[in-house]
Structure formats: C-alpha cells, structure tokens
Write a protein that holds these residues in place. Sequence first.
Motif, PDB file in Angstrom:
ATOM      1  N   LEU A  48      24.023  28.002  50.662  1.00  0.00           N
ATOM      2  CA  LEU A  48      24.321  26.639  50.380  1.00  0.00           C
ATOM      3  C   LEU A  48      24.869  26.071  49.239  1.00  0.00           C
ATOM      4  N   LEU A  49      25.880  25.897  48.817  1.00  0.00           N
ATOM      5  CA  LEU A  49      26.371  25.783  47.487  1.00  0.00           C
ATOM      6  C   LEU A  49      27.167  24.449  47.182  1.00  0.00           C
ATOM      7  N   GLY A  50      27.410  24.123  46.071  1.00  0.00           N
ATOM      8  CA  GLY A  50      27.611  22.621  45.524  1.00  0.00           C
ATOM      9  C   GLY A  50      27.311  22.199  44.194  1.00  0.00           C
ATOM     10  N   PRO A  51      28.001  21.335  43.806  1.00  0.00           N
ATOM     11  CA  PRO A  51      27.505  20.662  42.535  1.00  0.00           C
ATOM     12  C   PRO A  51      26.464  19.682  42.610  1.00  0.00           C
TER      13      PRO A  51
ATOM     14  N   ILE B 164      18.394  30.471  54.428  1.00  0.00           N
ATOM     15  CA  ILE B 164      19.372  29.483  53.682  1.00  0.00           C
ATOM     16  C   ILE B 164      18.961  29.635  52.220  1.00  0.00           C
ATOM     17  N   PHE B 165      19.952  29.746  51.383  1.00  0.00           N
ATOM     18  CA  PHE B 165      19.946  30.071  49.877  1.00  0.00           C
ATOM     19  C   PHE B 165      20.465  28.878  49.096  1.00  0.00           C
ATOM     20  N   SER B 166      19.783  28.008  48.782  1.00  0.00           N
ATOM     21  CA  SER B 166      20.741  26.909  47.722  1.00  0.00           C
ATOM     22  C   SER B 166      20.547  27.156  46.304  1.00  0.00           C
ATOM     23  N   THR B 167      21.604  27.357  45.611  1.00  0.00           N
ATOM     24  CA  THR B 167      21.805  27.600  44.330  1.00  0.00           C
ATOM     25  C   THR B 167      23.015  27.218  43.537  1.00  0.00           C
ATOM     26  N   HIS B 168      22.895  27.191  42.347  1.00  0.00           N
ATOM     27  CA  HIS B 168      24.177  26.975  41.402  1.00  0.00           C
ATOM     28  C   HIS B 168      24.531  28.351  40.749  1.00  0.00           C
ATOM     29  N   ASN B 169      23.633  29.398  41.088  1.00  0.00           N
ATOM     30  CA  ASN B 169      23.956  30.984  40.334  1.00  0.00           C
ATOM     31  C   ASN B 169      24.763  31.629  41.260  1.00  0.00           C
ATOM     32  N   MET B 170      26.222  31.611  40.655  1.00  0.00           N
ATOM     33  CA  MET B 170      27.165  32.275  41.550  1.00  0.00           C
ATOM     34  C   MET B 170      27.050  33.571  41.818  1.00  0.00           C
ATOM     35  N   SER B 171      26.444  34.317  40.765  1.00  0.00           N
ATOM     36  CA  SER B 171      26.343  35.784  40.557  1.00  0.00           C
ATOM     37  C   SER B 171      25.490  36.053  41.738  1.00  0.00           C
ATOM     38  N   SER B 172      24.264  35.415  41.822  1.00  0.00           N
ATOM     39  CA  SER B 172      23.191  35.671  43.075  1.00  0.00           C
ATOM     40  C   SER B 172      23.740  35.543  44.462  1.00  0.00           C
ATOM     41  N   VAL B 173      24.818  34.450  44.635  1.00  0.00           N
ATOM     42  CA  VAL B 173      25.506  34.242  45.774  1.00  0.00           C
ATOM     43  C   VAL B 173      26.201  35.463  46.314  1.00  0.00           C
TER      44      VAL B 173
ATOM     45  N   HIS C 124      27.034  35.028  54.172  1.00  0.00           N
ATOM     46  CA  HIS C 124      27.906  33.675  54.423  1.00  0.00           C
ATOM     47  C   HIS C 124      27.721  32.689  53.355  1.00  0.00           C
ATOM     48  N   ILE C 125      28.473  31.618  53.315  1.00  0.00           N
ATOM     49  CA  ILE C 125      28.411  30.563  52.448  1.00  0.00           C
ATOM     50  C   ILE C 125      28.992  29.296  53.020  1.00  0.00           C
ATOM     51  N   SER C 126      28.526  28.435  52.540  1.00  0.00           N
ATOM     52  CA  SER C 126      29.077  26.914  52.532  1.00  0.00           C
ATOM     53  C   SER C 126      29.003  26.205  51.368  1.00  0.00           C
ATOM     54  N   LEU C 127      30.171  25.605  51.042  1.00  0.00           N
ATOM     55  CA  LEU C 127      30.318  24.677  49.877  1.00  0.00           C
ATOM     56  C   LEU C 127      30.552  23.298  50.183  1.00  0.00           C
ATOM     57  N   ILE C 128      29.520  22.570  49.837  1.00  0.00           N
ATOM     58  CA  ILE C 128      29.419  21.039  50.004  1.00  0.00           C
ATOM     59  C   ILE C 128      29.939  20.454  49.006  1.00  0.00           C
ATOM     60  N   ASN C 129      30.831  19.404  48.856  1.00  0.00           N
ATOM     61  CA  ASN C 129      30.774  18.394  47.714  1.00  0.00           C
ATOM     62  C   ASN C 129      31.341  17.054  48.176  1.00  0.00           C
ATOM     63  N   ASN C 130      30.531  16.038  47.358  1.00  0.00           N
ATOM     64  CA  ASN C 130      30.865  14.778  47.816  1.00  0.00           C
ATOM     65  C   ASN C 130      30.596  14.390  49.344  1.00  0.00           C
ATOM     66  N   GLY C 131      29.464  15.183  49.872  1.00  0.00           N
ATOM     67  CA  GLY C 131      28.847  14.851  51.118  1.00  0.00           C
ATOM     68  C   GLY C 131      29.759  15.602  52.385  1.00  0.00           C
ATOM     69  N   LYS C 132      30.914  16.436  51.858  1.00  0.00           N
ATOM     70  CA  LYS C 132      31.707  16.976  52.750  1.00  0.00           C
ATOM     71  C   LYS C 132      31.606  18.654  52.925  1.00  0.00           C
ATOM     72  N   THR C 133      31.662  19.276  53.888  1.00  0.00           N
ATOM     73  CA  THR C 133      31.726  20.665  53.917  1.00  0.00           C
ATOM     74  C   THR C 133      33.231  21.011  53.463  1.00  0.00           C
ATOM     75  N   MET C 134      33.232  21.698  52.340  1.00  0.00           N
ATOM     76  CA  MET C 134      34.909  22.041  51.944  1.00  0.00           C
ATOM     77  C   MET C 134      35.165  23.511  52.158  1.00  0.00           C
ATOM     78  N   ILE C 135      34.112  24.444  52.422  1.00  0.00           N
ATOM     79  CA  ILE C 135      34.483  25.877  52.934  1.00  0.00           C
ATOM     80  C   ILE C 135      33.187  26.377  53.667  1.00  0.00           C
ATOM     81  N   GLU C 136      33.292  27.101  54.537  1.00  0.00           N
ATOM     82  CA  GLU C 136      32.689  27.838  55.284  1.00  0.00           C
ATOM     83  C   GLU C 136      32.839  29.039  55.738  1.00  0.00           C
ATOM     84  N   GLY C 137      32.099  30.040  55.572  1.00  0.00           N
ATOM     85  CA  GLY C 137      32.393  31.279  56.126  1.00  0.00           C
ATOM     86  C   GLY C 137      31.830  32.580  55.784  1.00  0.00           C
ATOM     87  N   PRO C 138      32.158  33.796  56.002  1.00  0.00           N
ATOM     88  CA  PRO C 138      31.748  35.160  55.374  1.00  0.00           C
ATOM     89  C   PRO C 138      32.108  35.142  53.786  1.00  0.00           C
TER      90      PRO C 138
END
Length: 311
Positions: free
Chosen positions: A34-37, A185-194, A200-214
């Motif tokens: 679960l990614l995002g700024p 579910i793994f929430s992090t800012h560390n992209m290398s760990s991702v 799978h990942i989901s990128l959330i920004n400004n409260g919206k799902t921007m990307i989701e998938g393997p």
Amino acid sequence: MAFLEARGIVKRFANHLALDKVDIDVPENSIYGLLGPNGAGKTTLIRIINRITGPDEGTLTLDGHPFKATDIKKIGYLPEERGLYKKMKVGEQAIYLARLKGMSRSDALKKLKYWFEKFEIQPWWDKKVEELSKGMAQKVQFIVTILHEPSLLIFDEPFSGFDPINATLLKEEILDLKKKGATIIFSTHNMSSVEEICDHISLINNGKTMIEGPTHKVRLDYRENLINLDFSGDQNKVENILKEKFHLQSIRPVNNHISAQVKMNEEQSLNQVLSSVIDHCSIHSCQELLPSMNDVFIQVVNQQKQPTQKS
C-alpha cells in the motif's frame, strides 16, 4: 481470489476528503504493498480496515463475507506510531496484549518464549519498556502483532528505525509468514522493499487509487522501451548505428566491455537493435530496463500534480 476487498471507500474529516471512492483487492496469501506519499490516505484506509474508524461510504469484504466486528480477531496490526506502555515490564505487557487477542496465558507464554529467543531479546523480559532501544521495542511490538497467528497482517512502515541487519531479519520473517498462509498488507515509503517482497501494489494519492495490480505488471505498464546492451568491439561504429536508428541514451566503458542504454520507438523491437549491430561487435548481454517502483511512484504522483499546476 481476493481475501480483502474494499469498494468505494469514502472518508471525510471536516472539509478534507481523505479517501475518495477507493477500491482495493488484496489477493489471498499475498504481500500487498500500500503505497503513497505522506497525506495520501493510506493510514486512514488502514484504520478503516482495522475498524478504528468507519467509512462514510463504501463496503469492506473479508474472506468472502461482509466485514463484521468479530473479524478484528483475524487481524494483526503493527502501526507506524508504536504503542507500548513505557512503564510496564516487557513480558507482562506482551502477555497482556496476547490475552486481548483471545490467547490463553499458557499459549501466550509458550509462543512468547519461542519468539523472544528467536529475536534474542529474552534478557529483557523483566525490563520496563522505557529501558528498551527503539529497535528492541519494535521487535516486541512485531512479536505481539503476529503472536495470535492472524490470517490478515497489516504492517505500517515496519522497517522504520531498524538497522540493515534487523530490517533483513524482519523481512525474512514477513516472507515466512506469507509461506505459512498469511495475507499481508505492507504500507511503506521504501520502494526497494516493495520490489523485494510485494506481489501486488496499490498506489494511493490525494485519496484516490492511482494504480493497482501485480507488481511486475505495473512495472511493465510503465516501461519506456529502454534496453541495456553490453558488448565489445568497434565502439564508434556501434555508437553511430545506435544514434542513427534509435535513441542512444548513454554509452560508456564498463570493466572489459562497453555498456549502452538505448531507447526504442513503440514500433521498434529488441531484435532490431541486436540485428543492426551484431556484425560490428560481440554482444555479451541485452535486456530490457524496467522502471523501478520508485520511478513509477514519482511518475504517477507528478502526473497527478500537473493538471492542478496548470489550473
């Protein structure tokens, strides 16, 4: 099959829309990034999944049925803001937290003994939490998070404050938990760990799902047709060909060979690059360069900013 589904999740705080119709599908027995700024809405979504707060709109489904209050026992949650009681003794607190998750005292003691020995923190059993280093306190909280063997684990920045050795230890334990059947579910800012551990990942920004998938598919979707070509031979000839027929990004000697990065047009292929230079050099390797998750993260967040900046 999705073990956890969120559909149309909306959460408002006063005049702030924290989550705006967020959808996620967390596959069973996967590690889901679960990614995002900062301020994207990740922690709000995690708190809704943990029933710490409720959504204003939307639904949650866990293991095929609507999420209900008793499902909280199936969840283990390691929050980013650590929450141990500083004046309590470590062992006493670990037992207390295990009992809150429904474990008997004898089962808790047995499993805590195993984990404290494994993490080499058994000498601290009778110490107060305030005497622990940050890393040791995090180990204790990790242990009490997983002790009742929940089917869904949520880790919010689990490597924060860990040195590389302990971060690797924790990473190995998370991968082992997945092998044993947990959904994570793994929430992090560390992209290398991702890239290392997330399926799978989901990128959330400004409260919206921007990307989701393997994870690998997301990287493929954002590829830029870049390849890396390692060769030895007539550098000038190869360089001129690559400049003429493709977009040569860089070329430089590396050890005993030459490395070139080439960008192809959409209609061009890796085979065309190889066939154009093969008579003039010996090719050691040629591979497509996929963007890192960090590259994808930056690209998506910047793309979302552009319309706001123009208005």
